[in-house]
Scaffold this motif. Structure first.
Motif, PDB file in Angstrom:
ATOM      1  N   ASN A 111       0.852  -1.274  -0.048  1.00 14.24           N
ATOM      2  CA  ASN A 111      -0.069   0.028   0.035  1.00 14.24           C
ATOM      3  C   ASN A 111       0.944   1.254   0.017  1.00 14.24           C
ATOM      4  O   ASN A 111       0.710   2.094   0.704  1.00 14.24           O
ATOM      5  CB  ASN A 111      -1.025  -0.141   1.526  1.00 14.24           C
ATOM      6  CG  ASN A 111      -1.897  -1.322   1.145  1.00 14.24           C
ATOM      7  OD1 ASN A 111      -2.179  -1.778   0.356  1.00 14.24           O
ATOM      8  ND2 ASN A 111      -2.419  -1.568   2.474  1.00 14.24           N
ATOM      9  N   VAL A 112       1.608   1.249  -0.854  1.00 11.47           N
ATOM     10  CA  VAL A 112       2.644   2.367  -0.936  1.00 11.47           C
ATOM     11  C   VAL A 112       2.845   2.972  -2.399  1.00 11.47           C
ATOM     12  O   VAL A 112       2.817   1.865  -3.357  1.00 11.47           O
ATOM     13  CB  VAL A 112       4.129   2.488  -0.262  1.00 11.47           C
ATOM     14  CG1 VAL A 112       3.969   1.918   0.848  1.00 11.47           C
ATOM     15  CG2 VAL A 112       4.782   0.923  -1.161  1.00 11.47           C
ATOM     16  N   PRO A 113       2.879   4.103  -2.816  1.00  8.52           N
ATOM     17  CA  PRO A 113       2.818   4.610  -4.084  1.00  8.52           C
ATOM     18  C   PRO A 113       4.209   4.032  -4.914  1.00  8.52           C
ATOM     19  O   PRO A 113       5.291   4.074  -4.056  1.00  8.52           O
ATOM     20  CB  PRO A 113       3.080   6.057  -4.052  1.00  8.52           C
ATOM     21  CG  PRO A 113       2.705   6.444  -2.636  1.00  8.52           C
ATOM     22  CD  PRO A 113       2.924   5.322  -1.876  1.00  8.52           C
ATOM     23  N   VAL A 114       3.934   3.661  -6.025  1.00 10.55           N
ATOM     24  CA  VAL A 114       5.317   3.126  -6.861  1.00 10.55           C
ATOM     25  C   VAL A 114       5.478   4.150  -8.047  1.00 10.55           C
ATOM     26  O   VAL A 114       4.409   4.755  -8.666  1.00 10.55           O
ATOM     27  CB  VAL A 114       4.679   1.672  -7.626  1.00 10.55           C
ATOM     28  CG1 VAL A 114       5.976   1.396  -8.280  1.00 10.55           C
ATOM     29  CG2 VAL A 114       4.660   0.775  -6.452  1.00 10.55           C
ATOM     30  N   ASP A 115       6.662   4.357  -7.932  1.00 11.82           N
ATOM     31  CA  ASP A 115       7.241   5.439  -9.322  1.00 11.82           C
ATOM     32  C   ASP A 115       7.081   4.524 -10.565  1.00 11.82           C
ATOM     33  O   ASP A 115       7.542   3.425 -10.790  1.00 11.82           O
ATOM     34  CB  ASP A 115       8.562   5.757  -9.061  1.00 11.82           C
ATOM     35  CG  ASP A 115       8.999   6.713 -10.232  1.00 11.82           C
ATOM     36  OD1 ASP A 115       8.937   6.287 -11.346  1.00 11.82           O
ATOM     37  OD2 ASP A 115       9.541   7.820  -9.833  1.00 11.82           O
ATOM     38  N   LEU A 116       6.078   5.194 -11.588  1.00 12.36           N
ATOM     39  CA  LEU A 116       5.751   4.609 -12.842  1.00 12.36           C
ATOM     40  C   LEU A 116       6.885   4.222 -13.578  1.00 12.36           C
ATOM     41  O   LEU A 116       6.906   3.139 -14.434  1.00 12.36           O
ATOM     42  CB  LEU A 116       4.432   5.202 -13.350  1.00 12.36           C
ATOM     43  CG  LEU A 116       3.207   5.105 -12.338  1.00 12.36           C
ATOM     44  CD1 LEU A 116       2.311   5.702 -13.223  1.00 12.36           C
ATOM     45  CD2 LEU A 116       2.818   3.519 -12.194  1.00 12.36           C
ATOM     46  N   THR A 117       7.876   5.226 -13.634  1.00 15.48           N
ATOM     47  CA  THR A 117       8.718   5.152 -14.536  1.00 15.48           C
ATOM     48  C   THR A 117       9.891   4.093 -14.103  1.00 15.48           C
ATOM     49  O   THR A 117      10.463   3.419 -14.833  1.00 15.48           O
ATOM     50  CB  THR A 117       9.532   6.507 -14.797  1.00 15.48           C
ATOM     51  OG1 THR A 117      10.125   6.932 -13.427  1.00 15.48           O
ATOM     52  CG2 THR A 117       8.646   7.380 -15.352  1.00 15.48           C
ATOM     53  N   SER A 118      10.362   4.032 -12.812  1.00 15.39           N
ATOM     54  CA  SER A 118      11.359   3.153 -12.162  1.00 15.39           C
ATOM     55  C   SER A 118      10.843   2.000 -11.506  1.00 15.39           C
ATOM     56  O   SER A 118      11.517   0.753 -11.483  1.00 15.39           O
ATOM     57  CB  SER A 118      12.254   4.030 -11.177  1.00 15.39           C
ATOM     58  OG  SER A 118      11.356   4.297 -10.040  1.00 15.39           O
ATOM     59  N   GLY A 119       9.637   2.020 -11.250  1.00 14.75           N
ATOM     60  CA  GLY A 119       9.174   0.643 -10.584  1.00 14.75           C
ATOM     61  C   GLY A 119       9.436   0.378  -9.141  1.00 14.75           C
ATOM     62  O   GLY A 119       9.154  -0.451  -8.429  1.00 14.75           O
TER      63      GLY A 119
END
Length: 178
Positions: A111-119
């Protein structure tokens, strides 16, 4: 051992999620044979399924997944219970420990945000202390080890967690040498 297994009422198996399913299945068959009973035997299986899968040397990830308890024929007999309160944190009544414990569960639950570019995820800055070397790490975790090494309460507050046992052994060796 057979007589003990015939008489026991419950077996507690801690950290079962990191154990290959085969030993658990073998124990179950052995107890069934010893008791002359085909019903699965009562076991209390403890552990966190968000942790590491069983290790299967020189295999592909699919083999490690297949080795997990969830892929055992016994899994259909498992009743899952979840603990919701960290009693160590609760009894300490420490606000920062409660925040840390909650954030740690959020990471484990995904339940933590994931950076869409780096994953990758970003940890809050107060969640960790970045160090440049193992020596600096030992000094931060075990400050004044020379005067505190006999204080068991002080030592119990300083666990070493690493991804590999060889790193733990190296760090423990450094601490013990001091």
């Amino acid at each position: 051992m057979g007589k003990v297994l015939q008489k026991c009422k419950l077996i507690v198996w801690d950290e079962c999620p990191i154990t290959h399913k085969k030993p658990l299945e073998a124990l179950d068959r052995s107890v069934q044979d010893l008791r002359g009973n085909i019903r699965p035997f009562g076991k209390l299986l403890a552990g966190d399924f968000r942790q590491t899968l069983p290790e299967v040397p020189t295999s592909i990830p699919a083999n490690e997944i297949n080795a997990s308890l969830k892929y055992s024929s016994l899994w259909r007999h498992v009743k899952t219970l979840k603990l919701t309160t960290n009693m160590r944190v609760e009894l300490q009544n420490d606000a920062s420990a409660k925040i840390f414990s909650h954030q740690f569960l959020e990471f484990g639950n995904g339940n933590v945000p994931v950076d869409l570019t780096s994953g990758r995820i970003s940890l809050p800055h107060h969640f960790f202390n970045l160090v440049k070397s193992k020596e600096e790490f030992v000094e931060k975790v075990f400050p004044n080890i020379q005067t505190n090494y006999m204080n068991h309460d002080w030592l119990n507050e300083r666990p070493l967690l690493t991804a590999k046992n060889k790193d733990v052994y190296e760090l423990v060796s450094q601490v013990q040498s001091q």
